[in-house]
Each structure stands twice: as structure tokens, then as C-alpha cells.
Scaffold this active site. Structure first.
Site, PDB file in Angstrom:
ATOM      1  N   GLU A 160      10.534  12.606 117.593  1.00 20.05           N
ATOM      2  CA  GLU A 160       9.811  11.852 116.564  1.00 20.05           C
ATOM      3  C   GLU A 160      10.746  11.419 115.439  1.00 20.05           C
ATOM      4  O   GLU A 160      10.615  10.311 114.904  1.00 20.05           O
ATOM      5  CB  GLU A 160       8.657  12.688 116.013  1.00 20.05           C
ATOM      6  CG  GLU A 160       7.511  12.888 116.992  1.00 20.05           C
ATOM      7  CD  GLU A 160       6.869  11.576 117.419  1.00 20.05           C
ATOM      8  OE1 GLU A 160       6.840  10.621 116.609  1.00 20.05           O
ATOM      9  OE2 GLU A 160       6.415  11.498 118.569  1.00 20.05           O
ATOM     10  N   TYR A 210       2.990  11.696 109.063  1.00 22.71           N
ATOM     11  CA  TYR A 210       3.090  11.131 110.415  1.00 22.71           C
ATOM     12  C   TYR A 210       3.774  12.106 111.375  1.00 22.71           C
ATOM     13  O   TYR A 210       3.242  12.423 112.448  1.00 22.71           O
ATOM     14  CB  TYR A 210       3.855   9.802 110.376  1.00 22.71           C
ATOM     15  CG  TYR A 210       4.248   9.323 111.755  1.00 22.71           C
ATOM     16  CD1 TYR A 210       3.355   8.583 112.517  1.00 22.71           C
ATOM     17  CD2 TYR A 210       5.490   9.639 112.304  1.00 22.71           C
ATOM     18  CE1 TYR A 210       3.690   8.170 113.798  1.00 22.71           C
ATOM     19  CE2 TYR A 210       5.831   9.233 113.580  1.00 22.71           C
ATOM     20  CZ  TYR A 210       4.929   8.491 114.330  1.00 22.71           C
ATOM     21  OH  TYR A 210       5.265   8.102 115.594  1.00 22.71           O
ATOM     22  N   ASP A 250       1.248   4.868 113.533  1.00 25.48           N
ATOM     23  CA  ASP A 250       2.511   4.162 113.317  1.00 25.48           C
ATOM     24  C   ASP A 250       2.225   2.663 113.351  1.00 25.48           C
ATOM     25  O   ASP A 250       1.055   2.244 113.349  1.00 25.48           O
ATOM     26  CB  ASP A 250       3.558   4.571 114.365  1.00 25.48           C
ATOM     27  CG  ASP A 250       3.203   4.105 115.774  1.00 25.48           C
ATOM     28  OD1 ASP A 250       2.086   3.570 115.984  1.00 25.48           O
ATOM     29  OD2 ASP A 250       4.055   4.257 116.676  1.00 25.48           O
TER      30      ASP A 250
END
Length: 373
Positions: free
Chosen positions: A48, A131, A149
Site C-alpha cells: 500500500e 486510507y 482512492d
């Protein structure tokens, strides 16, 4: 892939049916990517971090190499920062690597090496925002946290006909609420990945592949013929352009002087050919003289230009002007940098450098000789 068709949008009031269609499609058609196997919180976290503002095609190459070097969070924590930055070299946004190293050391020292998997614990790590925490917690921990996103924002804006400008805080807030209502309690991580995959390969920015979309029946923008105009494009602001000077200093033994950027600065921790930004009314040559005095305590003579490297960052563009430099007086001192080294062309690659400086390095390796001046 099986084609789907729909004449008008179906309500999203049945989140289970929506999730079922999406997950069936993803299980059959999801791309085989290296970070989708052998999952644990650490591996998901690294993927990520790398995928933030970086193309999937680039991360496909970097991710396996990085994990081979740092297979566990303890291996990452035990490594010197210079080694981590070198492994990250070329990915850009180096703050991600510095945060990863700092977080790994925190996990080693404060948690006995146990990587957290819950959202709240993850949010306590350096550089881990909502996130990333939601992505790791849902994919590796099975926690019901929705991830938004750019791909998910575009998908949901089209599904619900949100008219706020792309990237606006208003659109992000509404899309987050929409996805929070849709994400299932079962397989939340798989749902998040499926939504991101949908935006990456089907609901793309231009000419979306609606014919192949597994949830086309739910899409208001498609039923109204407005997929090309949703999300609404934000007004682009002019990006500033800067000029930067860099000095190429070679000693009598053929060694080159490089300096390490301060940890707190942009590209902090990376090694560069010393220099800095050209100020208003200043020539590139004057800039290099001033910067080398301020940064390393050197009185120098600036010679011919070696190369000018254009480069674009996310928030500005620049021209990096590299000039040959001779030292008139003084020995290097780390005044406004985190260190300096004399290196050869054979050893300089051991040090992580910004992309623009790597272009200068290639010019040096092409056979450029120090001129008389």
C-alpha cells in the site's frame, strides 16, 4: 469476461446484491499481482505504501525486490536508513520510505516486532493515514473499513452521479459515506480490492469499458450517458517552475563530492550533487557559489555547464543545471546538510540519489571529462 447490459440504473439500496456482483467478477477476473499472495499485515502495508501515487507496473518490479531485502518488519527495522532509501531509489516520494523505516523501528522497540492489524493501532504508526490503515486492516485483518482512492472515487461518482469536482473534499466525504454503506461485513478486504480493480481496469477515466462492467446495472452516469463527464473535472492550477543549480566537484584522485540532504527536507536522506534553488535575480552560477558556501563552507569557482535535467514533481517542475566546479579555498564541512562523502564512479551507486541526479550521474559515466577553466 462476460458482457453485461442495462437500460437504466438499479438502486444501490441492496448492498448485498451489489457486493455479490462485484465480488463474483473480481474472483474470476482480478489481476494476478505479487502483493495478492502470501498476505500478512507487513506485506500488505509495504504494497500500500508503494502503490500510493505510483503506477502498478512500477510497483510490480519493486515490491518483490524490496521484500527479498527486507522480508520482515524486524529486518526493515534493523537495516540502516541508507539501505532502505537505496532499495526505494526510483520509486519517488521518499518520505514513504523514511516513514516505513521509522514505523518498523517503533514496532520492533515498542511492540516486540508484532505488526498491528487493527485500524486504530495502524493509525498510530508514522505515515499511516486513514486510507492505508483501512486498506491494511480490511485486507490483512478482515476489519470492515472502506477504502477510497482515486479509482474508487471515480467509480462511486459515476454510480451515484455525484457532481462535485474530482478530488474535492466534498466529493471525497460523500464517496466515503457511500462506500461505508456498501462494504459487506464478509470479505471487506476483497470488496475494497474489487472496487479499486474496477476503477483501474474497467471504470477508467476516459472511455470506460461499461460493456464489461459487473455493476453497470447500478450506474446512473451510464444510464444517463454521462460517464465521460463524471467525475466533474477540477480546474487545474498553474504548476510553478523552478531552477536549481548543482556543483560537480572532482578532486585530484578523481573522486566526486556528494552531500546528504537533511532528513527534514524534501527528498530527505538522499545523496545529491550539492547545490540548491536559484533565487530571484540570481544566475545559476551565483546560486551554486552561494549554496556550496552555505551548505559545505566552500569558496568555489563555477565552470561550464555539464547538463540541464528537466524533472517534474507532483507540485512543481524544475530544471536542474549541473556545472563543473573547482574549489578555491576550504575543506567540506556539513553545515546545512547531513553529511558529505568523496566517492568514485564505481562506489557512488551504493548511495540512494534522486532521479534527476541519476541523470547527471549517467552523463558523468558517459565519459564526460573535467574541463579546464
Amino acid at each position: 469476461m462476460k458482457k453485461t447490459a442495462s437500460s437504466r440504473a438499479t438502486s444501490l439500496a441492496d448492498p448485498d446484491a451489489f457486493a455479490g456482483s462485484l465480488l463474483d467478477w473480481f474472483r474470476k477476473n482480478g489481476r494476478r499481482l505479487p502483493w495478492r499472495v502470501r498476505r500478512n499485515p507487513y506485506r500488505v502495508w509495504i504494497s500500500e505504501l508503494m502503490l500510493q501515487q505510483t503506477r502498478v507496473e512500477t510497483v510490480i518490479d519493486y515490491y518483490p525486490r524490496f521484500l527479498k531485502t527486507f522480508p520482515t518488519v524486524r529486518a526493515l527495522a534493523d537495516a540502516p536508513l541508507d539501505d532502505v532509501l537505496k532499495a526505494w531509489e526510483g520509486l519517488g516520494y521518499y518520505r514513504r520510505a523514511r516513514h516505513a523505516h521509522k514505523a518498523a523501528r517503533m514496532i520492533r522497540d515498542e511492540r516486540g516486532g508484532r505488526f498491528p492489524s487493527s485500524y486504530d493501532e495502524l493509525r498510530g504508526l508514522p505515515g499511516v493515514g486513514p486510507y492505508t490503515a483501512a486498506a491494511v486492516a480490511s485486507i490483512a485483518g478482515g476489519e470492515r473499513r472502506a477504502v477510497v482512492d482515486g479509482n474508487v472515487e471515480r467509480v462511486m461518482a459515476r454510480l451515484t452521479m455525484r457532481m462535485e469536482p474530482a478530488g474535492s473534499s466534498s466529493l471525497k466525504r460523500k464517496v466515503q459515506s457511500d462506500v461505508d454503506a456498501l462494504i459487506p461485513a464478509d470479505h471487506p478486504g476483497l470488496f475494497n480490492e474489487a472496487m479499486m480493480e474496477l476503477g483501474a481496469v474497467i471504470c477508467i477515466p476516459s472511455k470506460p469499458r461499461c460493456t464489461w462492467c459487473p455493476v453497470a446495472a447500478y450506474c446512473r452516469a451510464r444510464s444517463d450517458g454521462k460517464t465521460e463527464s463524471i467525475p466533474v473535472k477540477a480546474v487545474k492550477r498553474a504548476i510553478p517552475h523552478r531552477h536549481v543549480g548543482a556543483g560537480i566537484i572532482v578532486d585530484r584522485r578523481g573522486r566526486i563530492l556528494i552531500a546528504r540532504r537533511k532528513e527534514t527536507s524534501m527528498l530527505g536522506g538522499l545523496w545529491e550533487f550539492p547545490g540548491g534553488g536559484v533565487e530571484a535575480g540570481e544566475s545559476v552560477e551565483d546560486c551554486i557559489r552561494r549554496e556550496l558556501q552555505e551548505e559545505l563552507g566552500l569558496d568555489v569557482r563555477v565552470g561550464p555547464r555539464l547538463i540541464t535535467v528537466p524533472h517534474a514533481f507532483s507540485h512543481f517542475t524544475m530544471d536542474l543545471h549541473a556545472h563543473w566546479v573547482r574549489i578555491n579555498r576550504g575543506k567540506p564541512r556539513a553545515l546545512h546538510c547531513d553529511g558529505f562523502k568523496w566517492v568514485t564512479l564505481d562506489t557512488i551507486s551504493q548511495h540512494a540519489m534522486p532521479k534527476a541526479d541519476l541523470v547527471i550521474l549517467e552523463k558523468l559515466r558517459s565519459g564526460s571529462k573535467f574541463p579546464d577553466f
